[in-house]
Design an enzyme around this catalytic site. Structure first.
Site, PDB file in Angstrom:
ATOM      1  N   SER A   1      33.263  36.445 -32.876  1.00  0.00           N
ATOM      2  CA  SER A   1      32.332  37.574 -32.815  1.00  0.00           C
ATOM      3  C   SER A   1      32.548  38.369 -31.534  1.00  0.00           C
ATOM      4  CB  SER A   1      30.890  37.077 -32.911  1.00  0.00           C
ATOM      5  OG  SER A   1      30.666  36.078 -31.928  1.00  0.00           O
TER       6      SER A   1
ATOM      7  N   ASP B   1      34.672  40.676 -28.478  1.00  0.00           N
ATOM      8  CA  ASP B   1      35.204  42.025 -28.386  1.00  0.00           C
ATOM      9  C   ASP B   1      36.659  42.127 -28.876  1.00  0.00           C
ATOM     10  OD1 ASP B   1      34.811  44.666 -27.387  1.00  0.00           O
ATOM     11  OD2 ASP B   1      36.290  44.149 -25.849  1.00  0.00           O
ATOM     12  N   LEU B   2      37.477  41.176 -28.453  1.00  0.00           N
ATOM     13  CA  LEU B   2      38.896  41.217 -28.839  1.00  0.00           C
ATOM     14  C   LEU B   2      39.050  41.105 -30.356  1.00  0.00           C
ATOM     15  CD1 LEU B   2      41.885  41.134 -27.918  1.00  0.00           C
ATOM     16  CD2 LEU B   2      41.697  38.649 -27.887  1.00  0.00           C
TER      17      LEU B   2
ATOM     18  N   ARG C   1      29.841  30.760 -31.526  1.00  0.00           N
ATOM     19  CA  ARG C   1      28.502  30.172 -31.395  1.00  0.00           C
ATOM     20  C   ARG C   1      27.444  30.938 -32.174  1.00  0.00           C
ATOM     21  NH1 ARG C   1      29.928  28.854 -25.577  1.00  0.00           N
ATOM     22  NH2 ARG C   1      30.082  31.089 -25.596  1.00  0.00           N
TER      23      ARG C   1
ATOM     24  N   HIS D   1      52.318  42.142 -18.485  1.00  0.00           N
ATOM     25  CA  HIS D   1      52.930  43.324 -19.096  1.00  0.00           C
ATOM     26  C   HIS D   1      54.096  43.877 -18.256  1.00  0.00           C
ATOM     27  CE1 HIS D   1      49.459  42.922 -21.494  1.00  0.00           C
ATOM     28  NE2 HIS D   1      48.647  43.708 -20.829  1.00  0.00           N
TER      29      HIS D   1
END
Ligand code: BG6
Length: 487
Positions: free
Chosen positions: A7, A9-10, A40, A240
């Site tokens: 659940s 953000d990513l 959770r 990166h």
């Protein structure tokens, strides 16, 4: 695919939209596929499907109702604590049922989209509860994807590697760097090794220096909690940018095999001259954005300490001590809240010592090869032409190729590419254990020194720059000392 942190953000911004995109992209992943979210939050299948639909619609507002419905039908959810064996027991039972329902033959990818501190514990519990089986079995396969940051320094990265490798083989670990999923990043290798005319000039005999820039307009975007303990060197340079550097500087690999390519990049990382903690200022500059252009400064962002000494900018000069790159400086800079978004790699060639125009006093800029990665995806080569007219005047012009001109080939997103490669068992675009440890071996002395030095010294080393500007003046000094300029 089992997503831990289902659940978060990513998952909402990247993973679910990318899976949907693969789902609707003709034949890439439609049948025999399901997602099980674990987190959770007390969702059930129905409420998780609403979250998934919402996430997809945010990324693709025009997603068709039927496709979205079919995709959401394949999404399931198990609520639970990551440190509770009960969660894994429930998950195991559910996966057994879903594997049959979706005919996935027991093949599983575990995607750890959790805070990094959970990578080790979740892998351990998956292993201890028999959900992930060690061994590169291809039927069924069990693979694990982990996001960056992989460790926060050399010791923690080693420890995480040790923990994960107790439960899975290296062949089963896919350490993500989403930059490697970008088409233009992959193109650096194609450009170098498929165009033989560039081979002979790709060395210190012809290259004056290389510049790599990762400039962002955005600030920390509500990620202060993470950023306050990370800083930009950990966030961008360790992964990166070192990957970009590796692709630019590596030797020609013996083959396109994942191991050969990763051997090449690791060899570059091993050859980078170590930072000398004593004279750090002359090798790497730290900066932090202050208020500017109507934007708050970093220290005013919610969740940031008012006296924070965390860098949101750095500029560094590196040398690769091998035969090919002897004496060639690589200038790397990255920053948040800069004037514009730009990710690029520029190879600046030497001007010929015996150039006839130079002898006659007619100056001209050096040849430059620019790989633009973001926002535009293009390659351009700067060369010299005569300006029309009676006098001999020269000017720099560009030969340019833009990916937009390849309209027929849709650009696969970076996350889509990474997920697809994991499913196809191709590790080329993922960090290998030795590479990640090598990157931390290089940077740990820098981040440790910055963290441990007394506050007055921390403040002295921190160069503020106004939000929306081009970065701190000290970064210009760093390159100017060598008689060069940022491009
Ligand atoms: C992430 C960093 O890895 O890359 C972010 O954590 C950064 O801080 C992002 O903004 C940049 O990615 P991209 O693909 O937008 O250049």
């Amino acid at each position: 695919m089992v997503i831990f942190g289902a659940s978060g953000d990513l998952t909402k911004r990247k993973i679910l939209p990318s899976l949907f995109n693969l789902f609707v992209s003709g034949g890439l992943m439609r049948e025999n596929f399901f997602v099980t979210g674990v987190a959770r939050t007390r969702f059930d299948d129905a409420s998780y499907r609403l979250l998934a639909a919402d996430a997809v619609r945010k990324a693709f507002p025009s997603a068709s109702g039927a496709d979205l419905e079919a995709f959401c039908e394949a999404c399931h959810y198990i609520p639970g604590d990551y440190n509770d064996d009960g969660t894994y027991a429930a998950l195991g039972k559910r996966l057994g049922e879903l594997s049959l329902l979706h005919a996935t033959q027991g093949n599983l990818i575990f995607n750890l989209a959790t805070p990094p501190s959970l990578y080790g514990p979740v892998t351990g519990r998956l292993g201890a509860n028999g959900l992930i089986l060690k061994g590169d079995s291809t039927k069924p396969f069990h693979r694990i994807m982990v996001e960056k940051p992989f460790g926060t320094d050399l010791e923690s990265a080693r420890e995480l590697n040790r923990t994960m490798l107790r439960w899975v083989e290296e062949r089963q670990i896919f350490r993500i760097d989403h930059y490697l999923g970008k088409n233009t990043v992959q193109n650096i290798m194609v450009f170098r090794f498929a165009n033989p005319i560039f081979g002979p000039v790709w060395n210190s005999g012809f290259v004056d220096h290389v510049q790599i820039t990762v400039a962002e307009e955005i600030g920390v975007e509500g990620r202060a909690g993470y950023f306050e303990s990370a800083g930009l060197v950990r966030d961008i340079l360790q992964n990166h940018m070192l990957n970009l550097l590796g692709l630019v500087a590596m030797e020609k690999p013996a083959s396109l095999d994942a191991e050969a390519i990763r051997d090449g990049k690791s060899a570059v990382l091993r050859s980078i001259r170590r930072f000398d903690p004593a004279g750090l200022d002359r090798q790497i500059v730290r900066g932090q954005y202050a208020a500017g252009g109507g934007e708050a400064g970093y220290r005013q962002e919610p969740g940031v300490a008012p006296d924070s000494c965390v860098e949101t900018y750095f500029a560094a000069r590196l040398f690769i001590d091998n035969k090919r790159w002897k004496g060639v400086p690589f200038y790397l800079r990255a920053g948040k809240r800069l004037g514009r978004k730009e990710t690029s790699v520029t190879v600046v060639f030497k001007n010929a010592k015996d150039c006839v125009f130079r002898e006659s006093g007619i100056g001209h800029p050096p040849n430059r090869l620019v790989f633009s990665i973001q926002p535009e995806q293009k390659v351009s080569l700067g060369f010299i032409v005569k300006i029309p007219g009676a006098r001999m005047c020269l000017s720099g012009q560009n030969l340019e190729f833009s990916y937009n001109s390849l309209a027929a080939a849709p650009l696969t997103g970076d996350y889509e590419r990474i997920i697809l490669d994991c499913m196809m068992d191709d590790q080329t675009l993922f960090w290998r254990k030795d590479g990640i440890e090598e990157s931390w071996r290089l940077l740990t002395p820098v981040v440790s020194r910055w963290q441990s030095c007394p506050v007055p010294e921390k403040q002295r080393m921190m160069h503020l720059y106004p939000a929306g500007s081009g970065g701190p003046a000290a970064a210009d000094e760093l390159i100017r000392r060598d008689g060069r300029e940022w491009l």
